[in-house]
Design an enzyme around this catalytic site. Structure first.
Site, mmCIF file in Angstrom:
data_model
loop_
_atom_site.group_PDB
_atom_site.id
_atom_site.type_symbol
_atom_site.label_atom_id
_atom_site.label_comp_id
_atom_site.label_asym_id
_atom_site.label_seq_id
_atom_site.Cartn_x
_atom_site.Cartn_y
_atom_site.Cartn_z
ATOM 1 N N ARG A 192 0.819 -1.289 0.072
ATOM 2 C CA ARG A 192 -0.036 -0.145 0.226
ATOM 3 C C ARG A 192 0.722 1.205 -0.057
ATOM 4 O O ARG A 192 1.589 1.411 1.012
ATOM 5 C CB ARG A 192 -0.976 -0.070 1.333
ATOM 6 C CG ARG A 192 -1.448 1.139 1.419
ATOM 7 C CD ARG A 192 -2.471 1.540 2.642
ATOM 8 N NE ARG A 192 -3.231 2.396 3.095
ATOM 9 C CZ ARG A 192 -3.010 3.358 3.835
ATOM 10 N NH1 ARG A 192 -1.990 3.315 4.904
ATOM 11 N NH2 ARG A 192 -3.793 4.396 4.039
ATOM 12 N N HIS B 151 -2.629 10.886 0.900
ATOM 13 C CA HIS B 151 -2.152 10.865 2.455
ATOM 14 C C HIS B 151 -1.322 12.211 2.858
ATOM 15 O O HIS B 151 -0.043 12.183 2.673
ATOM 16 C CB HIS B 151 -1.221 9.481 2.155
ATOM 17 C CG HIS B 151 -0.872 8.917 3.543
ATOM 18 N ND1 HIS B 151 -1.072 7.392 3.836
ATOM 19 C CD2 HIS B 151 -0.385 9.375 4.722
ATOM 20 C CE1 HIS B 151 -0.514 7.421 5.016
ATOM 21 N NE2 HIS B 151 -0.405 8.475 5.503
ATOM 22 N N GLU C 283 -7.254 8.658 6.479
ATOM 23 C CA GLU C 283 -7.581 9.170 7.698
ATOM 24 C C GLU C 283 -7.934 10.833 7.647
ATOM 25 O O GLU C 283 -7.276 11.718 8.184
ATOM 26 C CB GLU C 283 -6.204 9.300 8.628
ATOM 27 C CG GLU C 283 -5.720 7.967 8.872
ATOM 28 C CD GLU C 283 -4.603 7.805 10.066
ATOM 29 O OE1 GLU C 283 -4.214 8.736 10.488
ATOM 30 O OE2 GLU C 283 -4.198 6.776 10.432
ATOM 31 N N ASN D 187 -6.814 1.936 10.408
ATOM 32 C CA ASN D 187 -5.676 2.435 10.921
ATOM 33 C C ASN D 187 -5.679 2.252 12.203
ATOM 34 O O ASN D 187 -6.428 3.236 13.035
ATOM 35 C CB ASN D 187 -5.004 3.358 10.270
ATOM 36 C CG ASN D 187 -4.697 3.736 8.837
ATOM 37 O OD1 ASN D 187 -4.914 2.573 8.322
ATOM 38 N ND2 ASN D 187 -4.383 4.886 8.337
ATOM 39 N N TYR E 118 -3.890 2.147 16.072
ATOM 40 C CA TYR E 118 -2.763 2.184 17.058
ATOM 41 C C TYR E 118 -3.202 2.046 18.505
ATOM 42 O O TYR E 118 -2.518 1.279 19.248
ATOM 43 C CB TYR E 118 -2.030 3.420 16.658
ATOM 44 C CG TYR E 118 -1.323 3.486 15.339
ATOM 45 C CD1 TYR E 118 -0.285 3.053 15.081
ATOM 46 C CD2 TYR E 118 -2.139 3.961 14.314
ATOM 47 C CE1 TYR E 118 0.295 2.873 13.774
ATOM 48 C CE2 TYR E 118 -1.564 4.091 13.011
ATOM 49 C CZ TYR E 118 -0.376 3.561 12.743
ATOM 50 O OH TYR E 118 0.271 3.270 11.573
ATOM 51 N N GLU F 12 -3.295 0.099 8.274
ATOM 52 C CA GLU F 12 -1.951 0.553 9.324
ATOM 53 C C GLU F 12 -2.078 -0.134 10.678
ATOM 54 O O GLU F 12 -3.291 -0.057 11.205
ATOM 55 C CB GLU F 12 -1.867 1.989 9.434
ATOM 56 C CG GLU F 12 -1.678 2.473 8.151
ATOM 57 C CD GLU F 12 -1.258 4.063 8.034
ATOM 58 O OE1 GLU F 12 -0.913 4.547 9.459
ATOM 59 O OE2 GLU F 12 -1.488 4.774 7.354
#
Ligand code: FCB
Length: 453
Positions: free
Chosen positions: A74, A118, A163, A294, A296, A360
């Site tokens: 990606r 991005h 995002e 994504n 985290y 991600e």
């Protein structure tokens, strides 16, 4: 622990974070070039001018990917390479780079997943109002078509945006990301225009379509450690409000064609709703195949009467953002793999119409080089824990199709510059030498076995 047949293993990067070659072959300036050159914005004044020099070393980098056995890579295309002024003429030399990269990937048996945005908005568009200007959405649609025209015979999977919450609220509200503006009203406008851009591009693109969001389970401190912990009414209201701002503000328009009522009420107080025009939500609500996640860490909040709004969350008055007493990464992000399970299960239950892929997940740690090794046991443990959590979600019924580690390479970590290293491959920025970290070798084994020991 084995993953389903055909589970997609890959890695992700983004144009400004790795390419370098900031002034080559007709690339125009982006908001990140401007921002990173503005004193005080990025730690130690780091910029993406050279980054990992991937623009010149992409063949070597694709070779590394092939050695790891990645099925998917990606990456993002840089709008200012393709349309240097943001609107107007397309720059064929900019597209040449992605053309060669795609061929190199396909030649190595790796499927390219292209993200069209991005965060590197052409500076010229920012000068005309950036994402707070409705026209930017239409220019994005044109740019998406230009990329599709050139790569569409070989690229099948397209992600419109990465995002958009970060673009809108860190870029236009708290100002810690480019373009560094601080206006609540502009952040809500930017949100809407980003979503409109997503819809316009999705209408124009053919193939497998995705939208990638930074989604997080929103929980109280007690729930972060034990999901079944009891919750008070006041805390529940805090959790719902932040969930609306962070998650549903983006998922619901894209997948259901409507903003959450709480978000409309907050946006109305911060600049009004005139920017939302009749028909916009129909454009935004396009069929998509994949929701990119994504993940985290969870977002941990609680009711805290009297607290002013968090600067990235207009409308969060009376809510406290809590830190947890658990191990964290070099970013200071708490390590809570179970948050990924609960997020995936919830998304599958609430939005069963769309497939899920982790686009991600990964961690920065203070890596140490020992001879020709990087023994990053902490990163291996982080990835291992999150893969177990992803597997648990699949067992609980989540329609998770794949997992892409962030990141293939150490790279320019936005406001933190090169200090924070997320790669499974180390980059020595002095020599541009690449070195597989232990985590890369471990990941290669995971891919070979389609699972974890
Ligand atoms: C995400 C970004 C990515 C990277 C990671 C650490 O928010 O999409 O570019 O910076 O965080």
């Amino acid at each position: 622990m084995v993953f389903p047949d055909g589970f997609i293993w890959g890695a992700a990067t983004a144009s400004y974070q790795i390419e370098g070659a900031a002034r080559e072959d007709g690339r125009g300036p982006s908001i990140w070039d401007t921002f990173s050159r503005t004193p005080g914005r990025v730690t130690d004044g780091h910029t993406g001018d050279v980054a990992c020099d991937h623009y010149h070393r992409y063949r070597e980098d694709v070779g590394l990917m092939a050695g790891l056995g990645l099925a998917v890579y990606r990456f993002s295309t840089a709008w200012p390479r393709v349309v240097p002024d943001g609107s107007g003429p397309v720059n064929p030399r900019g597209l040449d780079f992605y053309d060669k990269l795609v061929d190199e990937l396909l030649g190595a048996g790796i499927t390219p997943y292209v993200t069209l945005y991005h965060w590197d908005l052409p500076q010229n568009l920012e000068d005309r109002g950036g994402w707070a200007n409705r026209d930017t959405a239409y220019r994005f649609g044109d740019y998406a078509q230009a990329v599709q025209r050139r790569l569409g015979d070989r690229v099948r999977t397209w992600t419109t945006l990465n995002e958009p919450w970060v673009s809108a609220f860190l870029g236009y509200c708290s100002g810690v990301h480019a373009p560094g503006r601080r206006s609540e009203a502009d952040a809500f406008k930017a949100t809407h225009h980003l979503l409109l851009a997503h819809g316009l591009a999705a209408q124009a693109l053919t193939g497998e379509l995705a939208l990638t969001l930074n989604l997080a389970p929103v929980v109280t401190p007690a729930q972060a450690l034990d999901p079944s912990a009891p919750i008070s009414d006041a805390d529940r209201e805090a959790v719902n409000r932040i969930d609306a701002l962070l998650n549903r503000q983006f998922i619901d328009p894209a997948l259901r064609g409507a903003y959450p009522p709480e978000v409309l009420e907050i946006a109305a107080r911060h600049g009004g709703l005139d920017h939302i025009r009749d028909g916009d939500l129909e454009i935004i609500h396009q069929p998509i195949d994949l929701l990119g996640i994504n993940y985290y860490n969870p977002c941990v909040v609680e009711s805290a009467p009297g607290t002013p709004a968090h600067e990235a969350y207009p409308g969060s008055e009376g809510i406290g953002f809590a830190s947890l007493d658990v191990p964290s990464t070099a970013m200071g992000w708490p390590i809570i793999p179970s948050g990924l399970s609960s997020l995936l299960v919830r998304l599958s239950q609430d939005y069963p119409e769309v497939g899920l892929i982790v686009t991600e997940n990964g961690a920065a740690f203070d890596d140490v080089v020992v001879g020709d090794r990087v023994p990053d046991a902490d990163r291996v443990a982080y990835l291992d824990g999150h893969l177990r959590a992803a597997h648990a979600a699949i067992e609980a019924g989540a329609d998770l199709r794949g997992y892409l580690v962030w990141s293939l390479l150490d790279n320019f970590e936005w406001a933190e510059g090169y200090h924070l290293r997320f790669g499974i491959v180390r980059v020595d920025y002095g020599t541009q030498r690449r070195l597989l970290k232990d985590s890369a070798l471990w990941y290669r084994g995971v891919i070979q076995r389609n699972g974890i020991d």
